[in-house]
Every structure is written in structure tokens, then in C-alpha cells.
Design a protein around this motif. Structure first.
Motif, PDB file in Angstrom:
ATOM      1  N   GLU A  49      60.915  59.723  35.282  1.00  0.00           N
ATOM      2  CA  GLU A  49      60.607  58.304  35.051  1.00  0.00           C
ATOM      3  C   GLU A  49      61.859  57.443  35.122  1.00  0.00           C
ATOM      4  OE1 GLU A  49      57.481  56.873  34.765  1.00  0.00           O
ATOM      5  OE2 GLU A  49      57.033  58.915  35.452  1.00  0.00           O
TER       6      GLU A  49
ATOM      7  N   PHE B  37      47.667  61.706  33.010  1.00  0.00           N
ATOM      8  CA  PHE B  37      47.485  63.113  33.390  1.00  0.00           C
ATOM      9  C   PHE B  37      47.163  63.992  32.178  1.00  0.00           C
ATOM     10  CE2 PHE B  37      48.968  67.371  34.693  1.00  0.00           C
ATOM     11  CZ  PHE B  37      48.257  67.520  35.874  1.00  0.00           C
TER      12      PHE B  37
ATOM     13  N   ILE C 128      50.186  58.734  29.008  1.00  0.00           N
ATOM     14  CA  ILE C 128      50.264  59.293  30.369  1.00  0.00           C
ATOM     15  C   ILE C 128      48.884  59.837  30.742  1.00  0.00           C
ATOM     16  CG2 ILE C 128      51.300  61.106  31.787  1.00  0.00           C
ATOM     17  CD1 ILE C 128      53.763  60.962  29.899  1.00  0.00           C
TER      18      ILE C 128
ATOM     19  N   CYS D 144      66.144  70.811  32.535  1.00  0.00           N
ATOM     20  CA  CYS D 144      65.478  69.608  32.024  1.00  0.00           C
ATOM     21  C   CYS D 144      64.324  69.893  31.069  1.00  0.00           C
ATOM     22  CB  CYS D 144      64.943  68.798  33.203  1.00  0.00           C
ATOM     23  SG  CYS D 144      66.229  68.147  34.263  1.00  0.00           S
TER      24      CYS D 144
ATOM     25  N   HIS E 234      52.652  65.462  40.907  1.00  0.00           N
ATOM     26  CA  HIS E 234      52.081  64.164  41.282  1.00  0.00           C
ATOM     27  C   HIS E 234      53.009  62.999  40.914  1.00  0.00           C
ATOM     28  CE1 HIS E 234      50.789  65.638  37.382  1.00  0.00           C
ATOM     29  NE2 HIS E 234      50.937  64.396  36.975  1.00  0.00           N
TER      30      HIS E 234
ATOM     31  N   GLU F  89      59.713  73.918  24.447  1.00  0.00           N
ATOM     32  CA  GLU F  89      60.917  73.739  25.275  1.00  0.00           C
ATOM     33  C   GLU F  89      62.197  74.010  24.485  1.00  0.00           C
ATOM     34  OE1 GLU F  89      58.707  71.263  24.745  1.00  0.00           O
ATOM     35  OE2 GLU F  89      57.526  71.247  26.593  1.00  0.00           O
TER      36      GLU F  89
ATOM     37  N   ASP G  30      56.678  60.961  26.548  1.00  0.00           N
ATOM     38  CA  ASP G  30      57.881  61.747  26.319  1.00  0.00           C
ATOM     39  C   ASP G  30      58.331  61.535  24.883  1.00  0.00           C
ATOM     40  OD1 ASP G  30      58.600  63.076  28.872  1.00  0.00           O
ATOM     41  OD2 ASP G  30      58.535  61.024  29.630  1.00  0.00           O
ATOM     42  N   PRO G  31      58.578  62.619  24.158  1.00  0.00           N
ATOM     43  CA  PRO G  31      58.891  62.469  22.737  1.00  0.00           C
ATOM     44  C   PRO G  31      60.191  61.711  22.506  1.00  0.00           C
ATOM     45  CG  PRO G  31      59.336  64.712  23.464  1.00  0.00           C
ATOM     46  CD  PRO G  31      58.677  64.008  24.613  1.00  0.00           C
TER      47      PRO G  31
ATOM     48  N   ASN H   1      55.723  69.273  25.982  1.00  0.00           N
ATOM     49  CA  ASN H   1      56.125  68.051  26.679  1.00  0.00           C
ATOM     50  C   ASN H   1      55.211  67.764  27.883  1.00  0.00           C
ATOM     51  OD1 ASN H   1      58.137  67.139  25.061  1.00  0.00           O
ATOM     52  ND2 ASN H   1      59.829  67.966  26.273  1.00  0.00           N
ATOM     53  N   PRO H   2      55.204  66.518  28.349  1.00  0.00           N
ATOM     54  CA  PRO H   2      54.287  66.135  29.429  1.00  0.00           C
ATOM     55  C   PRO H   2      54.369  66.997  30.691  1.00  0.00           C
ATOM     56  CG  PRO H   2      55.221  64.173  28.454  1.00  0.00           C
ATOM     57  CD  PRO H   2      55.925  65.342  27.812  1.00  0.00           C
ATOM     58  N   HIS H   3      55.568  67.471  31.038  1.00  0.00           N
ATOM     59  CA  HIS H   3      55.677  68.225  32.294  1.00  0.00           C
ATOM     60  C   HIS H   3      55.386  69.714  32.122  1.00  0.00           C
ATOM     61  CE1 HIS H   3      59.491  69.698  30.706  1.00  0.00           C
ATOM     62  NE2 HIS H   3      59.504  70.569  31.675  1.00  0.00           N
TER      63      HIS H   3
ATOM     64  N   PHE I 262      67.486  67.227  20.645  1.00  0.00           N
ATOM     65  CA  PHE I 262      66.343  67.577  21.488  1.00  0.00           C
ATOM     66  C   PHE I 262      65.761  66.313  22.095  1.00  0.00           C
ATOM     67  CE2 PHE I 262      61.798  68.564  22.133  1.00  0.00           C
ATOM     68  CZ  PHE I 262      61.977  69.515  23.132  1.00  0.00           C
TER      69      PHE I 262
ATOM     70  N   HIS J 192      63.140  67.798  29.240  1.00  0.00           N
ATOM     71  CA  HIS J 192      62.354  66.554  29.245  1.00  0.00           C
ATOM     72  C   HIS J 192      62.237  66.042  30.684  1.00  0.00           C
ATOM     73  CE1 HIS J 192      62.375  66.373  24.892  1.00  0.00           C
ATOM     74  NE2 HIS J 192      63.633  66.711  24.938  1.00  0.00           N
ATOM     75  N   LEU J 193      61.731  66.878  31.546  1.00  0.00           N
ATOM     76  CA  LEU J 193      61.697  66.580  32.971  1.00  0.00           C
ATOM     77  C   LEU J 193      60.930  65.295  33.284  1.00  0.00           C
ATOM     78  CD1 LEU J 193      62.406  67.540  35.828  1.00  0.00           C
ATOM     79  CD2 LEU J 193      60.327  68.899  35.823  1.00  0.00           C
ATOM     80  N   HIS J 194      59.828  65.079  32.609  1.00  0.00           N
ATOM     81  CA  HIS J 194      59.032  63.877  32.879  1.00  0.00           C
ATOM     82  C   HIS J 194      59.848  62.613  32.607  1.00  0.00           C
ATOM     83  CE1 HIS J 194      55.989  60.732  32.167  1.00  0.00           C
ATOM     84  NE2 HIS J 194      55.279  61.383  33.070  1.00  0.00           N
ATOM     85  N   ARG J 195      60.566  62.635  31.489  1.00  0.00           N
ATOM     86  CA  ARG J 195      61.423  61.475  31.177  1.00  0.00           C
ATOM     87  C   ARG J 195      62.492  61.271  32.241  1.00  0.00           C
ATOM     88  NH1 ARG J 195      63.028  61.863  25.621  1.00  0.00           N
ATOM     89  NH2 ARG J 195      61.628  60.107  25.239  1.00  0.00           N
TER      90      ARG J 195
ATOM     91  N   ILE K 294      54.008  68.088  37.063  1.00  0.00           N
ATOM     92  CA  ILE K 294      54.968  67.044  37.418  1.00  0.00           C
ATOM     93  C   ILE K 294      54.858  66.674  38.900  1.00  0.00           C
ATOM     94  CG2 ILE K 294      56.914  68.570  38.033  1.00  0.00           C
ATOM     95  CD1 ILE K 294      57.228  65.405  35.893  1.00  0.00           C
TER      96      ILE K 294
END
Lengths: 216, 216, 216, 216, 216, 216
Positions: free
Chosen positions: E101, B150, B148, E93, E128, B91, B139-140, B115-117, B40, E95-98, E126
Motif C-alpha cells: 500500500e 478481500f 480491506i 515483510c 490481486h 507472523e 494492517d495492524p 495479517n491481511p496478506h 512488530f 506486514h507485506l500488505h502495508r 496479495i
């Protein structure tokens, strides 16, 4: 006399520094480090951040056994964490030759681990490329299991092939090695004995290692 | 005042007993334990045998964060290893409701990590079933990352929803929490601060925890 | 005389009770039950709730053939559903020895199924641990296929190895067995004949079973 | 009055012909058929060969609910087996629009099933393309579970959206529907009631169906 | 006036140099390159060695659209092959943010592609962070498909959000763009038009591009 | 004299028509086409739309090498794109016999590709069903690699088995074939030489092919 590779899976994780100090004083040549991802094997043990720190405590050989799928993703990371020998499972590697080349190109020794049901003949076309065969004498995933007797037959087969082909591959036995069966295992042809509970659950770990080392 | 949950991912793995003793003396209420499977997330941290031993050192709350796929395979094992709170990633869970029910049926508190997104609205139909939302502010996969910004917006959104619906779910912030940004995070609505490097890389971990705890 | 194991994949699913009554009256010793998950094989046949009910109709041996990936997830469930013999596919099992141990530890007989292209030598290190080899004589997934002639060669090879090693493993043939080829198959060394269409599409299923049973 | 869709997962598999005859005589308009692959859900129920035969017993609507991963592999096969309505899980379909188009291009009605934790807003961009939403009121995989109360809120949300947009999508409720809660479910906005145990474990299945049908 | 991004999926692969020369002479600002892995989408198109060579023919923007699973494995390779903009699918994804980045840290612009059934609200956390949203107006995998009308509604929604938040993210439309519908698409709020067949199957590709470019 | 199969992976993708014209004029009998999905091998090369167009340029044999997982999904598509010979990897095929049957039933010749570490004995039960063995002499995924010397031993083993069993299977060597080692490879028993860089990076490709062809 076999190389002794105590498996830290059986160590006291609360006092790893002490365990490492003990191993450093002992006759053990290798630190055996079992990485489990919960996918290839049904357990998650420990990984990069733990090994990185263990590495700093010792100049002995760090023998890392990857019980993980898609090892190519992590080979470089384990090099950076300090692995000297890196073993991958033949059952997890459709591109075993590439994995072995990657390990060696990074300056590590390369090992192939083999599950109990996997025949020795599966190694025929990779044997000359590797440094160690890790013959699993239990199903990988947990410490404290009982040695599978049929492994002795596999050791003998592999010994014969290695000798016939004039190779220098080491045979490493992983699982259920005890003070009682060590001699039989070495006699069958093993070069390296991994020992977890036998060492770390012993009242005298240094003595247990010495006893294993003295196996002839 | 927030609950403080130091993440042992940043601890000294060679002296875990000492780290745990320190935490026991500190004002930290929770031990945060990050389990990574290499699938993951792109790291393998530590798992069952390590947590089992940490558990024995403390009566504080063990807050286990599973960054793994198919968590249903390991929920019971982590209960047995001593988890009090168990969080899974939205996720990674096509059957999130079932996972949450399994966690609660075993007597643990249930958390969902995000997760962040991932938008807060994804939680709308599970929020009333859980005890903790772990909002990832990095992000983990690794310690030592930067918060982050945001995430503050996400905390506010989630705070508003929780309050409007009269729920008691705790908002836990995971990643990049420092002595500098803790106040802003708490002001945005966070209930629990996870802190790794901020605690364990500090010259005075107990003091750092106290400072985080004193955030208003 | 071979053991006859009619495969209910070819049965009339609208009248399973009648089909089971017929089998109970016949000379068939085993009920063969083909479980397909749509992942390991390109078909989804039937599973736990169906087998559970079939189990109640008979005291004959329930021989369950798992054409599924990750069988470890379901081994206990199939025991509970009433399996007496449980077979897993070698192509689906990177940890075949563990799967076999799990099956046996639950009190079932253990089988290994082998696809048409898989060489007999793949069984060398598991053969002494199992009760049955299911040699696929068609590609698994569908009933009504034609027997692959090369299977006869595989039966002979396996027969020789079993006899030379003094083992009691049964050789079970799965796919395309007919009244016409049964004798050749038994002569090559088979112990158990699975028959689907040959039995259930026959005007006289009990007679067809008797004929298969009379093969010498 | 709701459409009644008895789920044959709770039927007597030994006497499916009788169960189908009963349904044909009843006021039930649909046969609900639950296909489980052991991968998307933790159960393997039944699949193509069983449905093919059920199909022959009835001219009523065959409503097939695929609890499987990668449904695109089997959509055509379920059409051939006789499905009139085919539902796939939004959690299993990264290409949901394509799956729906495939279903409709083969002449079937298309449904989307939604797990308990999945928000209604996930349907916003597919709702106008489909015929049925299957709202799971239990976690998919097993019969006999208890209705999740929060589902009522989801029905109301979905009802409102469907009505506001002037769509004709049917809301189908799956799991834990009983004679007791049917009225509340219909009042919340459901169009179709799936019922397993409530029908097949009843002493009077036809009467139970009639009672469900009479819900207002 | 929209940015025009001809998709080379519809080009003549036997004469790519000529096709690139034509594009270089045209008013097209971007080269759109569709990478398909046969796993995320049911087609395998072209990848690294092809893009590497196309890159050498042009100084225009190379806009690479990854229709692949686990894009993190290839992000660096596509940078090296010459991508200026790299888009990944939100459906692929966790982990889309990762991923975003990683793309940006390598000096590329980052895009997120969105399948037809995926709601715009999935982008809220995401948006922004990215430069381009690729709104799929057909199901990804093949050229020559018909524009899905509902996309216009999605463009309007996304346009509104981008404008309200004062962002500079570009809206790129992918699939079924023709000389006939281009104006409607741009009017709905699109910034970039991808066109495959409309350009490459035209008798006058440069003219077709000019016409698309002239859309107001 | 060996069959020469230039691999277009090393061709100039900007001028494929010219490359094909050159091959058509040369003594090469086969076009070798390497399809990579980024999952089975760590590269994405090219696929259906490219092969479709190459096919139109030649009446020579199109020899398509699928370095992909789950080839069954694409076998028919590659037939339609124009493959004459289709090879799948034994390491990717738990149902190899079915894959081979599918290839042949569509009127193509069938090949099995074998990675460097995979023993020849793995082919024993499929050899009589196929037309070509593709022996990988490098790890699949990239052009320009160095020939693995151990392949010579594998060629000899395979040659012996094919001759002993009186089969007509062709031995095709893939990777690192040069003007220098071609003779040794043919002498060991190879029937078909794949050559990428050796042909396409040559100043005189037609001459290079002629030289390879003249190997005795």
C-alpha cells in the motif's frame, strides 16, 4: 528549588483527566511520561495515543522519556503527540548525536537518559548539545523501585562537570525519589525530581508535590 | 448474533473509567485491548499497567491482542494483568505451537492473529489448538482504517475449513468494522466483531454496540 | 597465591566424569564453564544440560561465564543448573545493573566480563556491585589463543582502582594463561587464573594446576 | 524397519565415551545431535567442541539438527566437526534454498526441520532438493516432552506427497517417540525415529533401540 | 514477446553513462536495479546515490528490486531516487500488505519478490494487490548464477493462478536467464526477463537484448 | 601536509572512470570509499561490485569505511575487492579487537571510526593496535553535511594521547571538510582529510585537492 516532574506511570489510568487536573493545580512544572516498548526495557507502558490525549489537558511541559530501541523511528511522532522535551537512552543510540539533532530540529528540548551502570564520562561529547540528563536512579522499566544510593555520587560528578564547563544542562533524577531522600538528591546537585509513587500513591498528591518542591 | 468486542484503542484515555462503565452497561461481551510495541507494528499503544487497571472495572471477557515480537516474554505478565483471551501474531511466532500451549497452560483462551496478506492455509496445523482466529481486516497498528474487502473471501475460506473440520474456533474480525458492513461480515462467517471508532466515536456508543449486536 | 579456575572448554568431553574427578583432586578451587551461544561469540560450546551434570560431580565453586546476548533470559536457568558465580559481558548488557541485581538476588556471586578493547573505566559505576571482573586476555570464543600483552596494563589499572576504593572484587584473567606467563599476570594484580589448554592438554594436569597455584 | 537415531541430548554427558560405545554396539544407525543456541530455541545445549569429539568415537552417521538462527554462519564449521547430515529449521531460514545448497556443496546430506505449527505445504518447493525432513513432534528446545498427536496427520500428508512425487526424502520424527507409539508413527509413514529419553533413560538402552528398530 | 529488464548489477560501474546510453538505444523496456543491504542477502551492491544518477539518464521504466530487511524505512527514499516499480521480498515483510500500500500510495507500481524455496501459494492473498511478481530463479545476492530448473514449474503454477483469477500481474524472472533458456521460460508463462551477464558480458549487448526480446 | 582522501560518495557515478582518472592525476593519496548498509546508517550507498571496479583504476591507497553492522561478515570480501585500509565503527563492534586482528591478518591496515558523540577515551585500549582513527565530524550516512565544531576538541585530545603514547596512528577527519576549515583541522592535529563535495562539486577538483594538500 527543584523542578518537580510527576511520572504518570504511577497515575490512575482509569481517571487520567482527574490526575491531570490535579497536576495542573499543583506546583509541578513538568508532566513526566514514560514510554516503554518491551524491547529496550522489560515492560510495555503506554505510548502515542495516550500521550496525545494527556497533552490536551495541560499547558505544562510534557517531558517524554523514551525507553525504546531505535528512537529515530518515533521522534517525529512524539513531537506530533505533544512532547516538549524528548529523552532517549544513550544505551539505545549508536547515533546519539543524530538523534539529538533530530529532536532539536523539530523544536523540542533534547534529553539523554543514562542507566545506573553507565559512567558519566560517556556524556562528555554530547553534554553541550543537550538540555537535560536523565540520570536513572533505578533500572528503567517499573515504578516503585528503591533509589540506588550510588546515584548521589553520579549527580555530584555530573554537577561538577556541568558547572566547570559552564553549561546549562539540567540534571533530572528518575526512580525512587521520596519525601525523605529529596533533599539529599537536590543537595548533590539535581535540578529536576521525577516522582511517581511518591506523588500518586500519596493521600495528598498536591501536598506531596509541594513538599518535594520545597526541597532545598 | 455476533459477539461484540469494542477496541479501547479508540476510547477516551482521559476517562477510561467512564468508557468501561459504558461498556459494562452495553451488550458488548468482550473488551478488546490492542497492545503495540513499536517493533512488530509502527505504533506504541498501551500495555500492562493500563490493562491491569481496566481489568478491575469489569467482569466481561478481556481479549488482549498482542501486536508484539517475542510474545513469550510477556504471556505470563498479561495473564497476571487480567487477560482472558490472549492472541499472538502468526507472523511474529516461529514457535507458534509453544506460544499457544503457554497461553493455555496459564488458563487463558488462545488466539492467533493473521495479517491481511497471510493466507488462511498457514493456520492448518494450529487451528485445532486454538480458540480464536483474529483476522486482520486492516494492517495492524492504527485505528480508523478502512476495511480491506478481500477479508470477506478469507472469512469464507476459514468458515468452510472450521465447519468441515468440526472445530469451534471463533472468527474475529479486526479493523474497519462499521454499522454498514457488519452484516456482510457476519454473513461471510464471522463470529466476533471488533469495533473501535464505530463505537467510541459514535454519539451513542451503547446504541452502536446494540446495532452491531443485532447484526444477522 | 591465585585461585585456579580450569576451563572445561579444553577438557575431554568424552570423559567429563574423569576430568571432574581429576579437578576435584587438584588444587583448583573453581570450575570455569564457558557458555557460548553462537551470537555474542562465533562459537557454540555447551550449556545447561552439560553444566547440570558437571555440577553433580563437585562441591567446588562453579564459575559460569556467559558469552551470550540477552543473558537475562537464562540467569535463572543457570542458577538452577548449579552456577555459584555467574558472569555476563558488559558489551552484551545495556541494563548491566539489572542483570547483576538479578544474579545476586538468586544467591549467586556476580561477575562482569570485559572484552580486550573495552576500557577499564567502563566498570566505574558497577564495580562496587560485583564480586568478580573477568578480564578477557583473548577475544572470547575459542580456546588455545595467545595472551594479549596489553592485558597486563589493564590488570594494573583495575588493581589500582579496586585497591583505592577499598573493594574486594576479584580480578580473573581469561585466555592464554600459561605456566610461563602466570607469574607476570599475578604480579600485575590478578586474583584468579583461568587455564584451559595449559591444564587439560598437559601430560600432568594436576601438576600443572599445582604449578599455577604456586605462582607468587 | 525404521532407522533409529538416538538423541544424545538425553545422554549422560559425564560419560559420553561410554554412551557412544553403547550406541556403536546397538542397532542404531544414526547419532542425532541437537544444537541449540538459546536464540532460536529457549535452551543452549551443546555445539562444536562436543560434536567434534563425539564424531571420533563412531563411524555411524552423525545427524546434526541445528536449532539456531542464521545457520549459514556455522554450516561449514559443523561439516568440519564431522556432520554427515545437517538439518536447518525452515522457520529460521529466509534463504532456505541457499542454505541447502551450501550444505550439499560441502558433501553433507541436507535436512529441513519443521516446527509443529508449520504446514507441510511449506516444503513443496524445497522437497526435491533435500534428503531428510525432520518433523518436530514436540516444540524444539527440550527433551522429555510428550508426542503431539497431530504429527501423525502431518506424517501421512508428507508420506503421500513424497510418494506421489517419487522422491526419496526420509521422514524423521523428533520428540516424544516411545516404545508404545513407535509402531503408529512408522505406520503413518515415518522412516527415521529419533529417541532420547526412551533410549538413554532406559535400563537397557541397547534393548530399547532394538525394540524401536523392530517396529513394523 | 517478453519485456526485457537488463540488470545493472552486471554492468561496468566505471562507465555507467555508457551502459545507460546503450540500454536506451536497445529494445529493453526496463532498467532492473538490484539493491542489497548485506543483511537480507550476503552482499552489498548499490543504493540510493547510484540509482538517483542512473534515473537521470533514461525515461525507461526503473524497476528497483529491494533485497533488504525492513523495506518500509526506504520506500519513500527509493521513490525520490526515481523508482517506477518497487519490489520487496515476501520473506522480509511481516506486514507485506502495508508495504505494498505504501509503494502504491506514492505512485509506484508494486512488486513482490519470492525466493526459490517459497511456494507460490504464499502469494494468494496479495496477488490481486500487486503489479509484478519477481520469481527468483537463483538465490538472491549475486550475479552470474545458474538458473534453477524448478522455477519453470513455479512459473506455470503462477501463470495458471493469474489467468484463472483474471489478474494482470506480470511474472518477472530473475537469475540465470540466457539466450538458451529464454524461450522455455517465456513458454512457461513469464512476462518479464531480467538479464545481467547475458546482456552486459555479451560482446553485443544490444544484440543480446534484441535476441531476448525476440523470444516467443 | 595532510594526506588527502577524496570520498567517492560525492562523485559522479555515471562517469566513475573519469573521476578515478582525475584522482589519479591529482595529489590525493587515498581513495575514500563509504560503504553503507542501511542498518548501521540510514542510507545504502555502494558496496563490493562497485569497489572491485574502482580498485582496477588506481594504484593509490583504497581506504574503505564500513558503515555497517557485523563487519566480520564482510571483512574478507572487502579485502578481495581491493581494500588497503579497512575501518569499522566502534559503535558496531562488541568484539572490536577481533575485528581489527582479522583486518590485519589479511594484510590490510586497520581503522576505527568514531561517531560524533563517542568519547575519545573509548579508544584507549585499541589505539596501539590500529593504523587510523576515523573521527566523524558529521553523523555518518550522507554527504554534504556541516562540520561539527566540537570535533576540533576531539582531534586535540586524540593528538595529545597519540603523541604521549608515541604511537603512529593517523587521525582522519570525515565530514564537512572545506577549503575554509581545512587549516584549522590540520592545526588541531589531523593527518588525513576526507573531502567529498569540496572536491567533486568543485569546478576544479584537482585544484581543490591541491589546495587541501597545501594546508599547513
Amino acid at each position: 528549588m527543584p523542578i518537580i516532574a510527576p511520572s504518570l506511570l504511577a497515575a490512575d489510568f482509569l481517571h487520567l483527566a482527574d490526575e491531570c487536573t490535579m497536576l495542573n493545580k499543583s506546583e509541578a512544572e513538568w508532566f513526566h511520561l514514560d514510554v516503554m516498548d518491551g524491547r529496550f526495557v522489560p515492560n510495555i507502558s503506554f505510548g502515542l495515543p495516550v500521550i496525545e490525549q494527556i497533552r490536551k489537558t495541560t499547558t505544562k511541559v510534557c517531558d517524554v522519556h523514551l525507553m525504546i530501541v531505535e528512537p529515530e523511528k518515533y521522534i517525529e511522532a512524539f513531537k506530533n503527540a505533544g512532547a516538549d522535551i524528548l529523552s532517549v537512552h544513550i544505551e539505545a543510540c549508536p547515533h546519539l548525536h543524530r538523534n539529538i539533532e533530530q529532536i532539536k530540529s523539530l523544536g523540542m528540548k533534547a534529553g539523554v537518559a543514562v542507566n545506573p551502570h553507565t559512567p558519566i564520562c560517556f556524556l562528555s561529547d554530547i553534554l553541550h548539545d543537550i538540555d537535560v540528563v536523565n540520570l536513572m536512579s533505578v533500572d528503567p522499566g517499573f515504578g516503585g523501585q528503591k533509589f540506588i544510593e550510588f546515584t548521589l555520587e553520579k549527580i555530584r560528578q555530573l554537577r561538577r562537570i556541568i558547572d566547570e564547563r559552564g553549561l546549562k544542562v539540567l540534571i533530572e533524577i528518575d526512580g525512587g525519589v521520596t519525601l525523605e531522600n529529596a533533599a539529599t538528591i537536590v543537595e548533590a546537585g539535581a535540578d529536576v525530581l521525577i516522582a511517581g509513587s511518591t506523588v500518586f500513591k500519596s493521600a495528598d498528591p498536591i501536598g506531596a508535590i509541594a513538599q518535594l518542591k520545597a526541597t532545598t
